[in-house]
Design a protein around this motif. Sequence first.
Motif, PDB file in Angstrom:
ATOM      1  N   TRP A   1      13.525  -8.890   1.615  1.00  0.00           N
ATOM      2  CA  TRP A   1      12.823  -8.979   0.330  1.00  0.00           C
ATOM      3  C   TRP A   1      11.767 -10.083   0.372  1.00  0.00           C
ATOM      4  O   TRP A   1      10.645  -9.902  -0.102  1.00  0.00           O
ATOM      5  N   LEU A   2      12.130 -11.213   0.940  1.00  0.00           N
ATOM      6  CA  LEU A   2      11.199 -12.333   1.053  1.00  0.00           C
ATOM      7  C   LEU A   2       9.990 -11.954   1.910  1.00  0.00           C
ATOM      8  O   LEU A   2       8.841 -12.248   1.562  1.00  0.00           O
ATOM      9  N   MET A   3      10.235 -11.286   3.033  1.00  0.00           N
ATOM     10  CA  MET A   3       9.143 -10.863   3.901  1.00  0.00           C
ATOM     11  C   MET A   3       8.184  -9.932   3.171  1.00  0.00           C
ATOM     12  O   MET A   3       6.964 -10.083   3.259  1.00  0.00           O
ATOM     13  N   LEU A   4       8.726  -8.987   2.437  1.00  0.00           N
ATOM     14  CA  LEU A   4       7.879  -8.038   1.711  1.00  0.00           C
ATOM     15  C   LEU A   4       7.027  -8.741   0.664  1.00  0.00           C
ATOM     16  O   LEU A   4       5.879  -8.367   0.427  1.00  0.00           O
ATOM     17  N   GLY A   5       7.583  -9.758   0.015  1.00  0.00           N
ATOM     18  CA  GLY A   5       6.813 -10.512  -0.956  1.00  0.00           C
ATOM     19  C   GLY A   5       5.638 -11.230  -0.315  1.00  0.00           C
ATOM     20  O   GLY A   5       4.557 -11.326  -0.898  1.00  0.00           O
ATOM     21  N   ARG A   6       5.834 -11.717   0.898  1.00  0.00           N
ATOM     22  CA  ARG A   6       4.756 -12.406   1.596  1.00  0.00           C
ATOM     23  C   ARG A   6       3.717 -11.429   2.135  1.00  0.00           C
ATOM     24  O   ARG A   6       2.595 -11.838   2.450  1.00  0.00           O
ATOM     25  N   MET A   7       4.069 -10.162   2.238  1.00  0.00           N
ATOM     26  CA  MET A   7       3.106  -9.143   2.651  1.00  0.00           C
ATOM     27  C   MET A   7       2.314  -8.609   1.459  1.00  0.00           C
ATOM     28  O   MET A   7       1.450  -7.755   1.614  1.00  0.00           O
ATOM     29  N   LYS A   8       2.638  -9.090   0.265  1.00  0.00           N
ATOM     30  CA  LYS A   8       1.915  -8.763  -0.970  1.00  0.00           C
ATOM     31  C   LYS A   8       1.988  -7.277  -1.321  1.00  0.00           C
ATOM     32  O   LYS A   8       0.978  -6.635  -1.597  1.00  0.00           O
ATOM     33  N   PHE A   9       3.198  -6.733  -1.301  1.00  0.00           N
ATOM     34  CA  PHE A   9       3.399  -5.368  -1.775  1.00  0.00           C
ATOM     35  C   PHE A   9       3.599  -5.363  -3.287  1.00  0.00           C
ATOM     36  O   PHE A   9       3.929  -6.383  -3.899  1.00  0.00           O
ATOM     37  N   THR A  10       3.430  -4.197  -3.872  1.00  0.00           N
ATOM     38  CA  THR A  10       3.764  -4.051  -5.280  1.00  0.00           C
ATOM     39  C   THR A  10       5.266  -4.260  -5.451  1.00  0.00           C
ATOM     40  O   THR A  10       6.053  -4.064  -4.507  1.00  0.00           O
ATOM     41  N   LEU A  11       5.670  -4.639  -6.639  1.00  0.00           N
ATOM     42  CA  LEU A  11       7.079  -4.904  -6.900  1.00  0.00           C
ATOM     43  C   LEU A  11       7.914  -3.641  -6.697  1.00  0.00           C
ATOM     44  O   LEU A  11       9.023  -3.686  -6.153  1.00  0.00           O
ATOM     45  N   ASN A  12       7.391  -2.508  -7.119  1.00  0.00           N
ATOM     46  CA  ASN A  12       8.098  -1.249  -6.933  1.00  0.00           C
ATOM     47  C   ASN A  12       8.336  -0.957  -5.458  1.00  0.00           C
ATOM     48  O   ASN A  12       9.430  -0.520  -5.056  1.00  0.00           O
ATOM     49  N   ALA A  13       7.331  -1.208  -4.638  1.00  0.00           N
ATOM     50  CA  ALA A  13       7.475  -0.976  -3.201  1.00  0.00           C
ATOM     51  C   ALA A  13       8.516  -1.909  -2.602  1.00  0.00           C
ATOM     52  O   ALA A  13       9.317  -1.511  -1.752  1.00  0.00           O
ATOM     53  N   ARG A  14       8.531  -3.163  -3.039  1.00  0.00           N
ATOM     54  CA  ARG A  14       9.529  -4.113  -2.540  1.00  0.00           C
ATOM     55  C   ARG A  14      10.936  -3.642  -2.849  1.00  0.00           C
ATOM     56  O   ARG A  14      11.839  -3.752  -2.012  1.00  0.00           O
ATOM     57  N   VAL A  15      11.136  -3.148  -4.050  1.00  0.00           N
ATOM     58  CA  VAL A  15      12.474  -2.683  -4.434  1.00  0.00           C
ATOM     59  C   VAL A  15      12.908  -1.513  -3.562  1.00  0.00           C
ATOM     60  O   VAL A  15      14.015  -1.506  -3.004  1.00  0.00           O
ATOM     61  N   TRP A  16      12.030  -0.522  -3.419  1.00  0.00           N
ATOM     62  CA  TRP A  16      12.375   0.649  -2.618  1.00  0.00           C
ATOM     63  C   TRP A  16      12.670   0.277  -1.167  1.00  0.00           C
ATOM     64  O   TRP A  16      13.676   0.729  -0.581  1.00  0.00           O
ATOM     65  N   LEU A  17      11.824  -0.530  -0.580  1.00  0.00           N
ATOM     66  CA  LEU A  17      11.998  -0.874   0.827  1.00  0.00           C
ATOM     67  C   LEU A  17      13.226  -1.745   1.044  1.00  0.00           C
ATOM     68  O   LEU A  17      13.933  -1.598   2.050  1.00  0.00           O
ATOM     69  N   THR A  18      13.498  -2.655   0.117  1.00  0.00           N
ATOM     70  CA  THR A  18      14.682  -3.502   0.247  1.00  0.00           C
ATOM     71  C   THR A  18      15.949  -2.671   0.147  1.00  0.00           C
ATOM     72  O   THR A  18      16.914  -2.890   0.907  1.00  0.00           O
ATOM     73  N   ILE A  19      15.972  -1.727  -0.767  1.00  0.00           N
ATOM     74  CA  ILE A  19      17.131  -0.829  -0.878  1.00  0.00           C
ATOM     75  C   ILE A  19      17.313  -0.043   0.417  1.00  0.00           C
ATOM     76  O   ILE A  19      18.439   0.154   0.888  1.00  0.00           O
ATOM     77  N   PHE A  20      16.202   0.392   0.995  1.00  0.00           N
ATOM     78  CA  PHE A  20      16.306   1.108   2.272  1.00  0.00           C
ATOM     79  C   PHE A  20      16.941   0.238   3.351  1.00  0.00           C
ATOM     80  O   PHE A  20      17.879   0.657   4.034  1.00  0.00           O
ATOM     81  N   PHE A  21      16.439  -0.985   3.508  1.00  0.00           N
ATOM     82  CA  PHE A  21      16.957  -1.832   4.581  1.00  0.00           C
ATOM     83  C   PHE A  21      18.431  -2.170   4.367  1.00  0.00           C
ATOM     84  O   PHE A  21      19.218  -2.186   5.321  1.00  0.00           O
ATOM     85  N   GLY A  22      18.817  -2.452   3.121  1.00  0.00           N
ATOM     86  CA  GLY A  22      20.183  -2.882   2.862  1.00  0.00           C
ATOM     87  C   GLY A  22      21.193  -1.768   2.721  1.00  0.00           C
ATOM     88  O   GLY A  22      22.367  -1.935   3.079  1.00  0.00           O
ATOM     89  N   ALA A  23      20.759  -0.607   2.211  1.00  0.00           N
ATOM     90  CA  ALA A  23      21.705   0.484   1.947  1.00  0.00           C
ATOM     91  C   ALA A  23      21.340   1.780   2.648  1.00  0.00           C
ATOM     92  O   ALA A  23      22.132   2.718   2.614  1.00  0.00           O
ATOM     93  N   GLY A  24      20.185   1.837   3.292  1.00  0.00           N
ATOM     94  CA  GLY A  24      19.759   3.056   3.960  1.00  0.00           C
ATOM     95  C   GLY A  24      19.740   2.958   5.462  1.00  0.00           C
ATOM     96  O   GLY A  24      19.215   3.850   6.135  1.00  0.00           O
ATOM     97  N   THR A  25      20.317   1.886   6.007  1.00  0.00           N
ATOM     98  CA  THR A  25      20.468   1.729   7.449  1.00  0.00           C
ATOM     99  C   THR A  25      21.926   1.394   7.744  1.00  0.00           C
ATOM    100  O   THR A  25      22.681   1.008   6.842  1.00  0.00           O
ATOM    101  N   ILE A  26      22.301   1.481   9.007  1.00  0.00           N
ATOM    102  CA  ILE A  26      23.704   1.198   9.346  1.00  0.00           C
ATOM    103  C   ILE A  26      24.021  -0.289   9.304  1.00  0.00           C
ATOM    104  O   ILE A  26      25.157  -0.684   9.615  1.00  0.00           O
ATOM    105  N   LEU A  27      23.056  -1.116   8.869  1.00  0.00           N
ATOM    106  CA  LEU A  27      23.393  -2.512   8.599  1.00  0.00           C
ATOM    107  C   LEU A  27      24.545  -2.581   7.603  1.00  0.00           C
ATOM    108  O   LEU A  27      25.404  -3.480   7.699  1.00  0.00           O
TER     109      LEU A  27
END
Length: 470
Positions: free
Chosen positions: A196-222
């Motif tokens: 989430w922190l990395m995405l904020g520093r890449m200056k994405f829209t807030l909606n994009a940050r939410v979607w991508l963070t959900i993917f990394f945390g709940a959409g991968t085998i992490l």
Amino acid sequence: MGRLNSPEADFGVAGIPDKSAKDQAELVSVARNFFIFATLIVALAAPLIYHYNLRQSRILFWSVGCAALVGWASSSIVRKRANLPSRDIGLTERFVENWGVLAIFVAFMALYSTTMYAPTPFNAHVLQAYAFLHGHAWIDLPNCCIEHAPYNGKFYQIHPPLPAILLLPFVAIWGNDTNQTIASVTIAALSVALAWLMLGRMKFTLNARVWLTIFFGAGTILWHEAADGGSWDLTMVVAVAFTMAGLAELFGDARPGIIGLTAGLAALARYDLVLVWPIWTLLTYLKRPSLRELRWLAPGFVLAALIYVGFNEVRYGSFFDRTIVLFAPDVTQKFAIRYLPNNLYTLLFMAPSLNSRFPYLHPEGGGQALILTSPAFLLALRPSFRKLVPSALMVAAVISIIPSLLYYSNGFVQFGTHHYVHAFPFLFALVALGLPSGKTDQLTRVLIGYSVLLIAFGVWHIMIWGFGGG
């Protein structure tokens, strides 16, 4: 225009303005929603967790619940703080941003802690930490479950030392009874917060940050690696955390000292990541084109190398790690081209089984192809590889998995492909860079939703029935 055509411009998304007061208010609202999510999931899972989990798990569970409630209750105070006039706008933005990072951490701690499996018997890192605390590198081998290398009448666990080093304070309190899975879920949740922190520093829209963070945390085998917490799983989770920390720094201030330290420590959790050090050097130079500053990468690399050599000298009297030679002595050739087809099949094509037993589709312990657990990783192919930054990130992902592709074992027993999890942060950064204008399009949302569904199904299946449907 000259800046947008430079390599440095490839590190972010052009056209997204800095945060206004409205943006900060929206960020506080999103953070509040994550705290609410954490509160609800803890409340819903409370009866089951309290009945089935051990005391350490209960302490973690209720701590997360309290943190979620406090975060939720404090959201209005944070919103007022964000709306107060301030001479230092940057300080206010950092405060709100850190609040969002905390919300993500608590939310995924709630998700992981309420879905984690029983305490793992594969607690090699706990045993190693216990050994360190007692002044030696060899471990007391239990009756089962610990992969090990025998040498001079003693036994050594096969994994790099960093996870055990991180566990030292907890093993000092609980000894060999330390629940390694708790460490796994905590570090995995921290990895998602760093994403989430990395995405904020890449200056994405807030909606994009939410979607991508959900993917990394709940959409991968992490998610599964966190919930399992075994020796291999914690190794990968720690490697992901430090790699993600390095990427967050790279897309932010790009201080070479911090990048070198995080990249070095990541390699102490997963040795394959030492192959990525030249790519870290290139990426840092693209962001900060100064040879004098680039030298500050060296202390982190040297520290990791010294710990690596010292650990091997203590165990084997050798500069290099001899564990891979001593482990599984019946396999005379641990790395070979002939293993590549089977590993590529696991990575790209292996599917779950299908039969008439509910729920009919069953993840098998042999593994499951990357696109059949996290199809949104296909979006990592979307950035323009004519640009240096996406090309370097893809090279980092590929070279970091080459040893696993040539290894005699495909990672069994596993959900997905856990020999390749350490490459996920690089692929995730590529997925982010491929977003059109820093916003999520319909394809991105569909693939992320499908990824979350596949991972949630796998975790649920393994938690209730284990692997396979036989």
